[in-house]
Design a protein around this motif. Sequence first.
Motif, PDB file in Angstrom:
ATOM      1  N   TYR A   7     -35.265 -90.445  72.559  1.00  0.00           N
ATOM      2  CA  TYR A   7     -34.587 -90.107  73.384  1.00  0.00           C
ATOM      3  C   TYR A   7     -34.016 -89.231  75.414  1.00  0.00           C
ATOM      4  CZ  TYR A   7     -30.346 -86.959  74.586  1.00  0.00           C
ATOM      5  OH  TYR A   7     -28.931 -86.347  74.476  1.00  0.00           O
ATOM      6  N   PRO A   8     -35.322 -88.976  75.283  1.00  0.00           N
ATOM      7  CA  PRO A   8     -34.933 -89.202  77.147  1.00  0.00           C
ATOM      8  C   PRO A   8     -35.385 -90.487  77.885  1.00  0.00           C
ATOM      9  CG  PRO A   8     -37.259 -88.124  75.682  1.00  0.00           C
ATOM     10  CD  PRO A   8     -37.049 -88.228  75.241  1.00  0.00           C
ATOM     11  N   ILE A   9     -35.908 -91.305  76.978  1.00  0.00           N
ATOM     12  CA  ILE A   9     -35.291 -92.506  77.751  1.00  0.00           C
ATOM     13  C   ILE A   9     -33.739 -92.865  77.577  1.00  0.00           C
ATOM     14  CG2 ILE A   9     -36.226 -95.142  76.971  1.00  0.00           C
ATOM     15  CD1 ILE A   9     -38.070 -94.449  76.335  1.00  0.00           C
ATOM     16  N   ASP A  10     -32.956 -93.108  76.672  1.00  0.00           N
ATOM     17  CA  ASP A  10     -31.775 -93.080  76.535  1.00  0.00           C
ATOM     18  C   ASP A  10     -30.766 -92.161  77.613  1.00  0.00           C
ATOM     19  OD1 ASP A  10     -29.439 -94.236  75.064  1.00  0.00           O
ATOM     20  OD2 ASP A  10     -29.087 -92.468  74.246  1.00  0.00           O
ATOM     21  N   LEU A  11     -31.154 -91.063  77.564  1.00  0.00           N
ATOM     22  CA  LEU A  11     -30.733 -89.902  78.462  1.00  0.00           C
ATOM     23  C   LEU A  11     -31.069 -90.437  79.866  1.00  0.00           C
ATOM     24  CD1 LEU A  11     -30.091 -86.155  78.245  1.00  0.00           C
ATOM     25  CD2 LEU A  11     -32.144 -86.633  80.270  1.00  0.00           C
ATOM     26  N   VAL A  12     -32.013 -90.743  80.245  1.00  0.00           N
ATOM     27  CA  VAL A  12     -32.414 -91.334  81.747  1.00  0.00           C
ATOM     28  C   VAL A  12     -31.355 -92.684  81.578  1.00  0.00           C
ATOM     29  CG1 VAL A  12     -33.997 -92.200  83.497  1.00  0.00           C
ATOM     30  CG2 VAL A  12     -34.523 -90.616  82.028  1.00  0.00           C
ATOM     31  N   LYS A  13     -31.473 -94.171  80.487  1.00  0.00           N
ATOM     32  CA  LYS A  13     -30.366 -94.355  80.531  1.00  0.00           C
ATOM     33  C   LYS A  13     -29.384 -94.096  81.312  1.00  0.00           C
ATOM     34  CE  LYS A  13     -28.709 -96.261  77.173  1.00  0.00           C
ATOM     35  NZ  LYS A  13     -28.009 -96.365  76.796  1.00  0.00           N
ATOM     36  N   THR A  14     -28.691 -93.370  79.983  1.00  0.00           N
ATOM     37  CA  THR A  14     -27.096 -92.641  79.983  1.00  0.00           C
ATOM     38  C   THR A  14     -26.719 -92.290  81.739  1.00  0.00           C
ATOM     39  OG1 THR A  14     -26.895 -92.607  78.076  1.00  0.00           O
ATOM     40  CG2 THR A  14     -24.639 -91.046  79.619  1.00  0.00           C
ATOM     41  N   ARG A  15     -27.582 -91.303  81.675  1.00  0.00           N
ATOM     42  CA  ARG A  15     -27.592 -90.505  83.374  1.00  0.00           C
ATOM     43  C   ARG A  15     -27.396 -92.231  84.516  1.00  0.00           C
ATOM     44  NH1 ARG A  15     -29.650 -84.639  84.221  1.00  0.00           N
ATOM     45  NH2 ARG A  15     -29.219 -84.070  82.148  1.00  0.00           N
ATOM     46  N   MET A  16     -28.537 -92.612  84.641  1.00  0.00           N
ATOM     47  CA  MET A  16     -28.177 -94.070  85.951  1.00  0.00           C
ATOM     48  C   MET A  16     -26.549 -94.502  85.264  1.00  0.00           C
ATOM     49  SD  MET A  16     -30.495 -94.395  87.106  1.00  0.00           S
ATOM     50  CE  MET A  16     -31.334 -95.480  87.765  1.00  0.00           C
ATOM     51  N   GLN A  17     -26.165 -94.607  84.127  1.00  0.00           N
ATOM     52  CA  GLN A  17     -24.929 -95.904  83.994  1.00  0.00           C
ATOM     53  C   GLN A  17     -24.636 -94.680  84.639  1.00  0.00           C
ATOM     54  OE1 GLN A  17     -25.292 -96.588  79.787  1.00  0.00           O
ATOM     55  NE2 GLN A  17     -26.340 -98.471  80.438  1.00  0.00           N
ATOM     56  N   ASN A  18     -24.054 -93.834  84.269  1.00  0.00           N
ATOM     57  CA  ASN A  18     -23.067 -92.726  84.360  1.00  0.00           C
ATOM     58  C   ASN A  18     -22.771 -91.765  86.099  1.00  0.00           C
ATOM     59  OD1 ASN A  18     -22.049 -92.719  82.171  1.00  0.00           O
ATOM     60  ND2 ASN A  18     -22.972 -90.912  81.506  1.00  0.00           N
ATOM     61  N   GLN A  19     -24.184 -91.918  86.452  1.00  0.00           N
ATOM     62  CA  GLN A  19     -23.871 -91.061  87.813  1.00  0.00           C
ATOM     63  C   GLN A  19     -23.094 -91.834  89.049  1.00  0.00           C
ATOM     64  OE1 GLN A  19     -27.682 -92.466  90.657  1.00  0.00           O
ATOM     65  NE2 GLN A  19     -27.094 -95.083  89.887  1.00  0.00           N
ATOM     66  N   ARG A  20     -22.799 -90.317  89.827  1.00  0.00           N
ATOM     67  CA  ARG A  20     -21.385 -90.745  90.991  1.00  0.00           C
ATOM     68  C   ARG A  20     -22.304 -90.190  91.849  1.00  0.00           C
ATOM     69  NH1 ARG A  20     -19.027 -93.203  86.540  1.00  0.00           N
ATOM     70  NH2 ARG A  20     -17.772 -92.383  86.470  1.00  0.00           N
ATOM     71  N   SER A  21     -21.141 -90.485  92.698  1.00  0.00           N
ATOM     72  CA  SER A  21     -21.659 -89.772  94.538  1.00  0.00           C
ATOM     73  C   SER A  21     -21.040 -88.399  94.081  1.00  0.00           C
ATOM     74  CB  SER A  21     -21.423 -90.739  95.680  1.00  0.00           C
ATOM     75  OG  SER A  21     -19.636 -90.412  95.683  1.00  0.00           O
ATOM     76  N   THR A  22     -22.817 -87.305  94.797  1.00  0.00           N
ATOM     77  CA  THR A  22     -22.254 -86.432  95.678  1.00  0.00           C
ATOM     78  C   THR A  22     -22.126 -85.878  96.473  1.00  0.00           C
ATOM     79  OG1 THR A  22     -24.713 -85.605  94.675  1.00  0.00           O
ATOM     80  CG2 THR A  22     -23.100 -85.751  93.031  1.00  0.00           C
ATOM     81  N   GLY A  23     -22.668 -86.607  97.464  1.00  0.00           N
ATOM     82  CA  GLY A  23     -22.888 -86.721  99.093  1.00  0.00           C
ATOM     83  C   GLY A  23     -21.234 -86.587  99.342  1.00  0.00           C
ATOM     84  N   ALA A  24     -22.024 -86.556 101.195  1.00  0.00           N
ATOM     85  CA  ALA A  24     -20.301 -87.070 102.009  1.00  0.00           C
ATOM     86  C   ALA A  24     -20.010 -88.249 102.059  1.00  0.00           C
ATOM     87  CB  ALA A  24     -21.147 -86.534 103.406  1.00  0.00           C
ATOM     88  N   PHE A  25     -21.677 -89.517 101.584  1.00  0.00           N
ATOM     89  CA  PHE A  25     -21.248 -90.614 101.706  1.00  0.00           C
ATOM     90  C   PHE A  25     -21.044 -91.238 100.378  1.00  0.00           C
ATOM     91  CE2 PHE A  25     -24.198 -90.210 105.429  1.00  0.00           C
ATOM     92  CZ  PHE A  25     -22.723 -90.388 106.302  1.00  0.00           C
ATOM     93  N   VAL A  26     -20.077 -92.310 100.045  1.00  0.00           N
ATOM     94  CA  VAL A  26     -19.409 -92.968  98.845  1.00  0.00           C
ATOM     95  C   VAL A  26     -20.361 -93.809  98.700  1.00  0.00           C
ATOM     96  CG1 VAL A  26     -17.504 -93.970  97.810  1.00  0.00           C
ATOM     97  CG2 VAL A  26     -17.326 -92.597  99.937  1.00  0.00           C
ATOM     98  N   GLU A  27     -21.148 -94.389  99.015  1.00  0.00           N
ATOM     99  CA  GLU A  27     -23.060 -95.233  98.897  1.00  0.00           C
ATOM    100  C   GLU A  27     -23.667 -94.950  98.533  1.00  0.00           C
ATOM    101  OE1 GLU A  27     -21.078 -95.887 101.871  1.00  0.00           O
ATOM    102  OE2 GLU A  27     -19.575 -97.736 101.235  1.00  0.00           O
ATOM    103  N   GLU A  28     -23.499 -93.183  98.788  1.00  0.00           N
ATOM    104  CA  GLU A  28     -24.999 -91.955  98.017  1.00  0.00           C
ATOM    105  C   GLU A  28     -25.383 -92.146  96.447  1.00  0.00           C
ATOM    106  OE1 GLU A  28     -26.644 -88.037  99.167  1.00  0.00           O
ATOM    107  OE2 GLU A  28     -25.397 -88.228  99.473  1.00  0.00           O
ATOM    108  N   ILE A  29     -26.232 -92.176  96.043  1.00  0.00           N
ATOM    109  CA  ILE A  29     -26.376 -91.840  94.859  1.00  0.00           C
ATOM    110  C   ILE A  29     -27.370 -90.800  94.810  1.00  0.00           C
ATOM    111  CG2 ILE A  29     -25.723 -94.428  93.810  1.00  0.00           C
ATOM    112  CD1 ILE A  29     -28.849 -95.791  93.755  1.00  0.00           C
ATOM    113  N   LEU A  30     -26.891 -90.473  93.193  1.00  0.00           N
ATOM    114  CA  LEU A  30     -27.740 -89.843  92.494  1.00  0.00           C
ATOM    115  C   LEU A  30     -29.482 -89.700  92.358  1.00  0.00           C
ATOM    116  CD1 LEU A  30     -26.101 -87.679  90.092  1.00  0.00           C
ATOM    117  CD2 LEU A  30     -26.633 -86.663  92.190  1.00  0.00           C
TER     118      LEU A  30
END
Length: 97
Positions: A7-30
Amino acid sequence: MGATSVYPIDLVKTRMQNQRSTGAFVEEILYRNSLDCFRKVLRYEGIIGLYRGLLPQVMGVAPEKAIKLSMNDFVRDLFIRGDDSIQLQQKYLLVDV
């Protein structure tokens, strides 16, 4: 046990797939990569964060495994011979309607 261990591996995979930019720049990733994601989850959410959402996953996996094992036994019984060997082909009785 299998769903819990991966499950932890699956959680990391899902978060990597769903990551959105949260910073001031659109290209910034989590997360830069999977290891970075894993480390950040541990740092900010703790070990419990790696297992958040496990209960619904297990509730979905349990019936799937039960059906799979039941069908495996059912099909094995169809192909088993009298000497406990399993034949590769099964002849079915076809009935004309």
